[in-house]
Design a protein around this motif. Structure first.
Motif, PDB file in Angstrom:
ATOM      1  N   LEU A  35     -77.641  31.482  14.424  1.00  0.00           N
ATOM      2  CA  LEU A  35     -77.947  30.112  14.045  1.00  0.00           C
ATOM      3  C   LEU A  35     -79.267  30.090  13.283  1.00  0.00           C
ATOM      4  CD1 LEU A  35     -76.904  27.164  14.498  1.00  0.00           C
ATOM      5  CD2 LEU A  35     -78.349  27.106  16.541  1.00  0.00           C
ATOM      6  N   LEU A  36     -79.233  29.693  12.022  1.00  0.00           N
ATOM      7  CA  LEU A  36     -80.421  29.715  11.177  1.00  0.00           C
ATOM      8  C   LEU A  36     -80.676  28.346  10.540  1.00  0.00           C
ATOM      9  CD1 LEU A  36     -79.974  33.114   9.278  1.00  0.00           C
ATOM     10  CD2 LEU A  36     -81.267  32.660  11.371  1.00  0.00           C
ATOM     11  N   SER A  37     -81.964  28.058  10.333  1.00  0.00           N
ATOM     12  CA  SER A  37     -82.346  26.823   9.655  1.00  0.00           C
ATOM     13  C   SER A  37     -82.202  26.998   8.148  1.00  0.00           C
ATOM     14  CB  SER A  37     -83.792  26.477   9.995  1.00  0.00           C
ATOM     15  OG  SER A  37     -84.668  27.446   9.431  1.00  0.00           O
ATOM     16  N   GLU A  38     -82.323  25.892   7.431  1.00  0.00           N
ATOM     17  CA  GLU A  38     -82.224  25.965   5.971  1.00  0.00           C
ATOM     18  C   GLU A  38     -83.332  26.838   5.399  1.00  0.00           C
ATOM     19  OE1 GLU A  38     -82.169  23.066   2.009  1.00  0.00           O
ATOM     20  OE2 GLU A  38     -82.563  22.222   3.992  1.00  0.00           O
ATOM     21  N   ALA A  39     -84.553  26.715   5.941  1.00  0.00           N
ATOM     22  CA  ALA A  39     -85.674  27.504   5.428  1.00  0.00           C
ATOM     23  C   ALA A  39     -85.465  28.992   5.682  1.00  0.00           C
ATOM     24  CB  ALA A  39     -86.975  27.046   6.070  1.00  0.00           C
ATOM     25  N   GLU A  40     -84.820  29.335   6.782  1.00  0.00           N
ATOM     26  CA  GLU A  40     -84.555  30.748   7.059  1.00  0.00           C
ATOM     27  C   GLU A  40     -83.482  31.300   6.140  1.00  0.00           C
ATOM     28  OE1 GLU A  40     -85.536  31.161  11.812  1.00  0.00           O
ATOM     29  OE2 GLU A  40     -83.730  30.065  11.192  1.00  0.00           O
ATOM     30  N   ARG A  41     -82.511  30.484   5.800  1.00  0.00           N
ATOM     31  CA  ARG A  41     -81.449  30.931   4.897  1.00  0.00           C
ATOM     32  C   ARG A  41     -81.910  30.917   3.449  1.00  0.00           C
ATOM     33  NH1 ARG A  41     -79.081  26.735   7.397  1.00  0.00           N
ATOM     34  NH2 ARG A  41     -78.480  25.804   5.398  1.00  0.00           N
ATOM     35  N   ASN A  42     -82.692  29.908   3.087  1.00  0.00           N
ATOM     36  CA  ASN A  42     -83.136  29.731   1.704  1.00  0.00           C
ATOM     37  C   ASN A  42     -84.628  29.382   1.687  1.00  0.00           C
ATOM     38  OD1 ASN A  42     -80.357  29.830   0.549  1.00  0.00           O
ATOM     39  ND2 ASN A  42     -80.121  27.930   1.723  1.00  0.00           N
ATOM     40  N   PRO A  43     -85.510  30.375   1.846  1.00  0.00           N
ATOM     41  CA  PRO A  43     -86.952  30.067   1.926  1.00  0.00           C
ATOM     42  C   PRO A  43     -87.529  29.459   0.664  1.00  0.00           C
ATOM     43  CG  PRO A  43     -86.561  32.444   1.826  1.00  0.00           C
ATOM     44  CD  PRO A  43     -85.238  31.804   2.050  1.00  0.00           C
ATOM     45  N   GLU A  44     -86.777  29.500  -0.442  1.00  0.00           N
ATOM     46  CA  GLU A  44     -87.285  28.842  -1.648  1.00  0.00           C
ATOM     47  C   GLU A  44     -87.433  27.345  -1.445  1.00  0.00           C
ATOM     48  OE1 GLU A  44     -82.802  29.626  -2.449  1.00  0.00           O
ATOM     49  OE2 GLU A  44     -84.508  30.614  -1.471  1.00  0.00           O
ATOM     50  N   SER A  45     -86.749  26.810  -0.400  1.00  0.00           N
ATOM     51  CA  SER A  45     -86.877  25.382  -0.109  1.00  0.00           C
ATOM     52  C   SER A  45     -88.273  25.030   0.383  1.00  0.00           C
ATOM     53  CB  SER A  45     -85.838  24.962   0.937  1.00  0.00           C
ATOM     54  OG  SER A  45     -86.062  25.629   2.175  1.00  0.00           O
ATOM     55  N   LEU A  46     -89.057  26.049   0.761  1.00  0.00           N
ATOM     56  CA  LEU A  46     -90.423  25.803   1.217  1.00  0.00           C
ATOM     57  C   LEU A  46     -91.377  25.549   0.061  1.00  0.00           C
ATOM     58  CD1 LEU A  46     -90.674  28.616   3.934  1.00  0.00           C
ATOM     59  CD2 LEU A  46     -90.349  26.157   4.318  1.00  0.00           C
TER      60      LEU A  46
END
Length: 293
Positions: free
Chosen positions: A208-219
């Motif tokens: 189970l991963l958050s959006e930031a863990e899957r796509n850190p460019e969102s940071l």
């Protein structure tokens, strides 16, 4: 906290479909490999001294003269254990992962109870080393007890997730299905799959991963200070194309390793987004993979 009633209604007649785990506990609704007294005839065996003569097949005796006993399939329960990682790494991003983990565990537990299986849940969090383990419940009427237990289980803190799973596996007295819900960032967690296999358990790995863990460019981009939720350690990282590319490769390799470890044992691994819709996960994805009726 509890899953949507509409989803539970649609799952009332569903059943978990493990690849290898067999029903071994109590009297239930799953046909086991064991033979004896029951309702569903499976085959004959030669009569032995001491056998209950009520099970002699008089029709075979009259036709062939052979003295044989009628054997029936025994109906058993599948022992289901849901292990939920509630350590601090699951509590980031407004605890979205932790909330999702509790809800997913509740739904898995409900499906097991509704299908007549024997279900228990265990959690690791609040700085604990050992897993906190619930009673074993049976029957859909105990679903509220399971929901309440999971809703109030403490979370957060630095926890030895792999150690807690190892301790839990060592405490299981019956072979069955173990569903592990975690972000799987503990590097020692995949090592516990060998222990589970040696003890005759089947494992389903839910990452189970958050959006930031899957796509850190969102940071965003540029130099950022990232902190470890459990140790408090901080590092400065430049989020640029090169860093993001290396992260994506490392994440893909880590997930592929977990999937391969499960696949070669005929188990299942799933990557789940913390924001994923529960109905879509259970009614489409899991049914589509053939792990849920």
């Amino acid at each position: 906290m509890r899953p949507p009633a509409a989803l539970l209604d649609r799952l009332m007649t569903s059943r978990l479909l493990p690849s290898r785990a067999q029903p071994t506990a109590g009297v239930g609704e799953r046909r086991s490999r064991q033979k004896g007294a029951g309702m569903e005839f499976v085959d004959h065996r030669p009569y032995q001294a001491g056998d209950d003569t009520r099970h002699l097949d008089v029709h075979v005796m009259a036709r062939t003269g052979d003295t044989v006993i009628r054997q029936y399939a025994q109906m058993r329960q599948l022992p289901v254990t849901v292990f939920v990682d509630l350590s601090a790494s699951m509590g980031g991003a407004k605890a979205q992962k932790e909330t999702a983990a509790r809800l997913i565990a509740q739904v898995f537990g409900f499906v097991g109870l509704a299908a007549g299986d024997r279900v228990q849940v265990a959690t690791c969090g609040a700085g604990g080393v050992a897993a906190q383990v619930s009673p074993r419940w049976q029957g859909s009427g105990r679903a509220d007890d399971l929901f309440a237990w999971l809703a109030r289980a403490p979370g957060g803190g630095a926890a030895d997730v792999a150690g807690a799973l190892r301790q839990l596996l060592g405490s299981l007295t019956a072979r069955g299905l173990v569903i592990v819900i975690s972000d799987w960032w503990d590097e020692a967690l995949p090592d516990q799959l060998s222990l589970a296999e040696a003890q005759g358990q089947e494992v389903w790995a839910i990452q189970l991963l958050s959006e930031a863990e899957r796509n850190p460019e969102s940071l965003g981009s540029g130099v950022m200070t990232l902190g470890d939720a459990e140790t408090g350690e901080e590092i400065d990282v430049r989020l640029d194309a090169g860093t993001l590319g290396r992260y994506a490769e490392a994440l893909q390799a880590w997930q592929a390793g977990i999937e391969e470890a499960c696949r070669r044992r005929q188990w299942h691994a799933f990557q789940v987004a913390a924001e994923e819709d529960l109905a879509d996960l259970f009614l489409r994805r899991l049914r589509g993979r053939g792990v849920l009726t």
